[in-house]
Each structure stands twice: as C-alpha cells, then as structure tokens.
Design a protein around this motif. Structure first.
Motif, mmCIF file in Angstrom:
data_model
loop_
_atom_site.group_PDB
_atom_site.id
_atom_site.type_symbol
_atom_site.label_atom_id
_atom_site.label_comp_id
_atom_site.label_asym_id
_atom_site.label_seq_id
_atom_site.Cartn_x
_atom_site.Cartn_y
_atom_site.Cartn_z
ATOM 1 N N GLU A 1 12.237 -9.753 18.654
ATOM 2 C CA GLU A 1 13.084 -10.044 19.819
ATOM 3 C C GLU A 1 12.231 -9.998 21.087
ATOM 4 O O GLU A 1 11.154 -9.397 21.108
ATOM 5 N N HIS B 1 16.204 -13.638 14.317
ATOM 6 C CA HIS B 1 17.431 -14.399 14.057
ATOM 7 C C HIS B 1 17.280 -15.824 14.545
ATOM 8 O O HIS B 1 16.613 -16.075 15.560
ATOM 9 N N ASP C 1 15.308 -15.776 23.507
ATOM 10 C CA ASP C 1 16.131 -15.047 22.523
ATOM 11 C C ASP C 1 16.525 -15.961 21.387
ATOM 12 O O ASP C 1 17.573 -16.569 21.445
ATOM 13 N N GLU D 1 23.221 -13.147 14.153
ATOM 14 C CA GLU D 1 22.832 -11.940 14.895
ATOM 15 C C GLU D 1 23.558 -11.802 16.214
ATOM 16 O O GLU D 1 23.775 -10.692 16.697
HETATM 17 ZN ZN LIG Z 1 18.239 -11.923 20.053
#
Ligand SMILES: [Zn+2]
Length: 421
Positions: free
Chosen positions: A192, A101, A134, A168
């Motif tokens: 991820e 994402h 992230d 996301e």
């Molecule tokens: Zn993430």
C-alpha cells in the motif's frame, strides 16, 4: 554491494519505461470494486510469462465465514478471482510474500478529473489515474521487482509469493481467502502507499453512532421545544475536545505526530425532516482512530465514558442521556517489533539502493497488513504512492517513486530470500 545486486539495480534504472508502461496498463483497467475480472486475467497472464505458478481462485464465502476476521460482503465473489503467483526458490532461503489489492474505489464524476481517471496520463513526473497511489503503483513495483530478478537469471533460495486480491476497498476478505488457502511466508510486504516509508504498524479505526433526544413540541408551542440540534452540538463539541485530549495523551514511538492516526471527528450530523417541524432527535455518526498500542474495547470505553461524563453535568442531557454505540466499520490496529529482521532487511535495501536512510514510521489508517500480522506473519507496509492521494480526485503518483520502490523491493527480495552467486 555484490556485483549481481549492482547489476540488478542498473537494469531496473534502464527499465524505467517498461515499469511505468506496466503501471499504465494496470491503471487502464477500470477495476472498481466488483469489476476485478479483466485486470486479474491480465495480471495472471503476465505472471505466467514470468514463469510463475498461478493460482486464480474466487474467495469461498462459506470458508471465509468460519474465520473471526470475515467481513460481511456487499457483492458476491463470482467472477472476482484472487490471483497468486508463486516462485519456488531452490531451497535454504527464507520466503517472502507480497500482498496488494487490484480493486479501486469509484472515481466519481469524470468532469471533476483533470485527466481520464483510467487513462494513465503522465505530466511533470506525475502519473494520474484512479489507483495511481492506491495501489496499482504498489502492484507494479512488486511485480516488476521480481520480473527484473528473474530476467537477470538470478536464482533465489527462498520462495516468493505475489498476491493480487479483490474487494479490499470494502473488506479484507481477499487477503483472508489467500491465508485460508494456505499462503504464508516467513515475512510479508503489504505494498500500500507508504510514501516510501517502512511501516511496521497500522493504526485502527472504527465508526460510532450517537442518538440525542430533544423535547418534541408543535410549531405553535415552539417555546416548549428542546432542540436536539442544540443538544447534539454539545456532543459534537465534547468529541472535538476528546480528540484534543487524546492527541495530547496518547503516545506511540512510530507515530511522533499522532494527529492523523488518532483522527476522531463527526462525519454525519442529521436532524429534522421538514422546515416547519421542530425536530425530535439528532443522529451523530463519526470515526475514531486508535494507535497500535491501544485496544479497540478500551478506546470505545474511553469514548463512551467521556460522553456520559459530559452528559452528567448538563441540565438537559443528564435526564436525557445520549445513546452511544459503535457500529459499522471496525478495523483493529496491528504492529510488529520495529527491530524485526524484515524491517532491518528493508532498511538496508533502502539505503543501499537509494543512498539515503529510510524513514521508519507507523501507517496512518487501516490496511490488510493487520490480517497478515494477526495470522502470525510479520508484515510491513512499504510502497510508492502517497497517502493523501488515496481515493482523491486527480489521484497521482510520482513516477520516480515507483522506480525507487521497485529497486528497494528487488534488493529486499535478494537480501531476504538469498540467491545463488
Ligand atoms: Zn489500498
């Protein structure tokens, strides 16, 4: 190792700067959920220059709504496209899909950060910025892995699909929209943050809400009051106890220490509105984590029964039972066979490119991997970045982890898709 593979790994090592500069460019886009357009245009032009076929499309809410996995949206998808890059293999190989994402959660106050959250500053081997772990480092690794393969002139047999999804941090609709558009493969990697662990499972989590009633009384008759705070605290303690029981009893081979995945706690404890008003109710909200071998319904029942049982033996709560419900977020867990060929392939790629054994463990927390697995695509989570840095102030990623992930992914692609020698 074949010469082609060895050369590829050497080229990636030599290309450290190019990989890290690409990651810094990604971090400099403030792509907070809802503002994904600019980064998507940049990614799409990068993929185009790599020679990939591009599909840039806004998720179609009407279509999404027909899926059981649709999640309610806060912001519409106008001007928020997904980007998919497609490499067509020469045939005869297995296909591989990468998913990541592009949105990040809000960095919060700038003053709280040591460095600009959208600056991409590197200090002592760590790259700082919102999305460093992230998961822009995952995006950089999957993109650069394929780029280095193509730069080397290697011809893959199987197809490679790179997905860059929106929204996301709020929902899984971005990934769902790609599936509904027909993007599937023989296996998938969700990039991820996994601390470079190979993760064939994701745990689940859901939110609960409990209403506890006291007995109202006026300020001048305070001795008649039964405080919902005091009653609510009994529930708080029961929840703590249930967590300890679950940590002792629940087992899963991919979660040798299940304390993180099982995280069960109170996040909100609310009562009262005014200093001189004895409160009447208490609202307790929290999160319950479950292991991949548990069912959402079973865990919810266990929780509700436990609270009921506690209330039954309490002089006040037995006549004034707390009202328990699960509402808001609910992400079910998912897993694949840890002996699945995609796990084996990545374990081999890991060992051959980094010279050490990979750790195979379950992912703590939710990820879009679950949607892919439910749709029948065997998926693992694998990426640089560390889970404790997700959404953190001063979020960082180890620069070296990004390079290592790129190597493992590149070799994993060669092994899985096959290539012309
Ligand atoms: Zn993430």
């Amino acid at each position: 190792m074949h010469e082609i593979e060895l050369n590829l790994l050497q080229e990636i090592e030599k290309g450290r700067n190019e990989i890290i500069e690409f990651l810094r460019k990604l971090i400099r886009f403030p792509s907070v959920t809802g503002q994904e357009k600019d980064i998507q245009e940049f990614i799409s032009s990068e993929l185009e220059s790599m020679g990939l076929k591009i599909d840039m499309f806004e998720p179609d809410v009407d279509k999404l709504k027909k899926s059981p996995y649709y999640e309610k949206i806060k912001i519409g998808y106008e001007g928020r496209p997904n980007v998919v890059g497609i490499y067509k293999g020469s045939g005869g190989g297995k296909s591989l899909l990468f998913n990541g994402h592009v949105d990040v959660c809000d960095p919060g106050p700038r003053e709280a950060w040591k460095h600009d959250p959208f600056g991409g500053v590197i200090e002592n081997g760590k790259l700082y910025g919102r999305g460093a772990s992230d998961m822009k480092s995952g995006l950089a690794a999957m993109t650069m892995a394929l780029k280095f393969i193509l730069d080397q002139g290697i011809e893959l047999k199987g197809d490679v699909i790179l997905e860059y999804v929106v929204d996301e941090e709020n929902t899984s609709n971005g990934t769902l929209a790609c599936i509904l558009k027909g993007y599937r493969a023989d296996a998938a990697i969700n990039c991820e943050a996994s601390d470079l662990e190979i993760q064939p499972a994701v745990s689940g989590s859901m939110w609960f809400e409990i209403l506890v009633r006291g007995r109202s009384a006026s300020m001048s008759r305070i001795w008649e009051h039964v405080s919902p705070i005091e009653q609510g605290y009994k529930i708080f303690q029961a929840i703590k106890e249930l967590y300890e029981i679950r940590v002792r009893e629940k087992k899963h081979p991919l979660y040798p220490d299940p304390r993180g995945a099982l995280g069960l706690f109170v996040g909100v404890f609310q009562s009262g509105t005014f200093p001189s008003n004895p409160p009447e109710i208490c609202i307790i909200k929290g999160r319950m984590g479950i292991l991949p071998n548990e069912k959402v319904e079973d865990a919810q029942r266990e929780f509700i029964e436990f609270i009921k049982e506690r209330a039954k033996f309490d002089p006040w709560l037995r006549y004034n039972p707390p009202e328990v419900q699960f509402k808001g977020y609910c992400g079910a867990p998912a897993e694949i066979d840890p002996n699945h060929p995609i796990v084996q392939t990545f374990k081999e790629a890991f060992k051959e490119s980094l010279g050490r054994e990979a750790v195979v463990k379950g992912h703590e927390g939710a990820s879009d991997m679950r949607i892919l697995v439910w749709e029948g695509i065997p998926t693992i989570v694998f990426g640089p970045g560390t889970i404790t840095q997700m959404h953190a102030i001063n979020e960082w990623v180890n620069v070296n982890d990004v390079i290592e992930a790129t190597k493992v992914i590149a070799l994993g692609i060669l092994k899985w898709c096959g290539y012309k020698t």
